[in-house]
Design a protein around this motif. Structure first.
Motif, PDB file in Angstrom:
ATOM      1  N   ARG A  44       0.832  -1.210   0.000  1.00 35.23           N
ATOM      2  CA  ARG A  44       0.000   0.000   0.000  1.00 35.23           C
ATOM      3  C   ARG A  44       0.866   1.260   0.000  1.00 35.23           C
ATOM      4  N   GLN A  48       1.122   4.144  -3.038  1.00 36.82           N
ATOM      5  CA  GLN A  48       0.972   5.579  -2.776  1.00 36.82           C
ATOM      6  C   GLN A  48       2.160   6.346  -3.356  1.00 36.82           C
ATOM      7  N   PHE A  65       2.793  11.518   2.971  1.00 35.92           N
ATOM      8  CA  PHE A  65       1.736  10.568   2.622  1.00 35.92           C
ATOM      9  C   PHE A  65       2.045   9.185   3.209  1.00 35.92           C
ATOM     10  N   LEU A  69      -0.044   7.093   6.155  1.00 34.74           N
ATOM     11  CA  LEU A  69      -0.476   5.694   6.068  1.00 34.74           C
ATOM     12  C   LEU A  69       0.083   4.876   7.231  1.00 34.74           C
ATOM     13  N   HIS A  73      -3.902   5.887   9.119  1.00 29.91           N
ATOM     14  CA  HIS A  73      -4.988   6.571   8.423  1.00 29.91           C
ATOM     15  C   HIS A  73      -5.399   5.767   7.184  1.00 29.91           C
ATOM     16  N   PRO A  74      -6.669   5.880   6.805  1.00 33.88           N
ATOM     17  CA  PRO A  74      -7.160   5.075   5.676  1.00 33.88           C
ATOM     18  C   PRO A  74      -6.551   5.460   4.333  1.00 33.88           C
ATOM     19  N   SER A  75      -6.098   6.700   4.206  1.00 27.81           N
ATOM     20  CA  SER A  75      -5.450   7.122   2.967  1.00 27.81           C
ATOM     21  C   SER A  75      -4.276   8.032   3.308  1.00 27.81           C
ATOM     22  N   GLY A  76      -3.327   8.081   2.402  1.00 30.16           N
ATOM     23  CA  GLY A  76      -2.123   8.866   2.641  1.00 30.16           C
ATOM     24  C   GLY A  76      -2.333  10.357   2.545  1.00 30.16           C
ATOM     25  N   ASP A  77      -3.456  10.765   2.011  1.00 25.13           N
ATOM     26  CA  ASP A  77      -3.680  12.205   1.865  1.00 25.13           C
ATOM     27  C   ASP A  77      -4.719  12.735   2.853  1.00 25.13           C
ATOM     28  N   SER A  78      -4.893  12.040   3.970  1.00 29.10           N
ATOM     29  CA  SER A  78      -5.878  12.493   4.951  1.00 29.10           C
ATOM     30  C   SER A  78      -5.237  13.223   6.135  1.00 29.10           C
ATOM     31  N   SER A  82       0.161  16.138   4.394  1.00 29.14           N
ATOM     32  CA  SER A  82      -0.072  15.697   3.013  1.00 29.14           C
ATOM     33  C   SER A  82      -0.836  16.768   2.243  1.00 29.14           C
TER      34      SER A  82
END
Length: 139
Positions: A44, A48, A65, A69, A73-78, A82
């Motif tokens: 994952r 990314q 990012f 992760l 966090h569920p996504s690297g841009d949250s 980021s």
């Protein structure tokens, strides 16, 4: 999974994975037998990184990012860091587009001046004796 399988699944090379490891972007975990050991979370991270690099991000710009992760966090841009990288990249792209638009207008203006000048100097005559099919690359 071992490094070769991770590289294959991520669409990259083992050399690249070792480089990411040396840069601290990919964790360096070892199995009992001494081989590098990776999991789905590492795949994952790599996806990314690859996505951002496809967008034109430098490797170091992917770090926030990856850290996001790794923090779960569920996504690297949250994460805020980021989002800040996104903002900086957009500003950079906007500057580049402005420069390109300026150059485009300059080239367009030069073309128009050249066309007007050529037709004024020799009304009714062809603008050039050399046909595009006669152009030889490098001459």
């Amino acid at each position: 999974m071992r490094i070769g399988e991770l590289a294959q699944r991520a669409g990259t090379t083992t050399r690249t994975l070792r480089y990411y490891e040396s840069r601290g972007l990919l964790p360096a975990r070892r199995a009992v037998n001494g081989y590098r050991a990776y999991g789905e979370e590492d795949l994952r991270l790599l996806r990314q990184i690859r996505l951002l690099q496809d967008f034109g991000f430098e490797l170091e710009e992917t770090r926030p990012f990856v850290d996001c992760l790794r923090a779960g966090h569920p996504s690297g841009d949250s994460c805020p860091a980021s989002l800040e990288v996104y903002r900086r990249k957009l500003a950079e792209i906007d500057e580049c587009l402005e420069r390109l638009q300026t150059v485009r207008e300059q080239v367009r203006g030069q073309l128009l001046r050249a066309q007007v000048g050529a037709s004024a100097e020799h009304p009714g005559e062809p603008l050039c004796e050399v046909k595009p099919s006669e152009w030889v690359e490098g001459n």
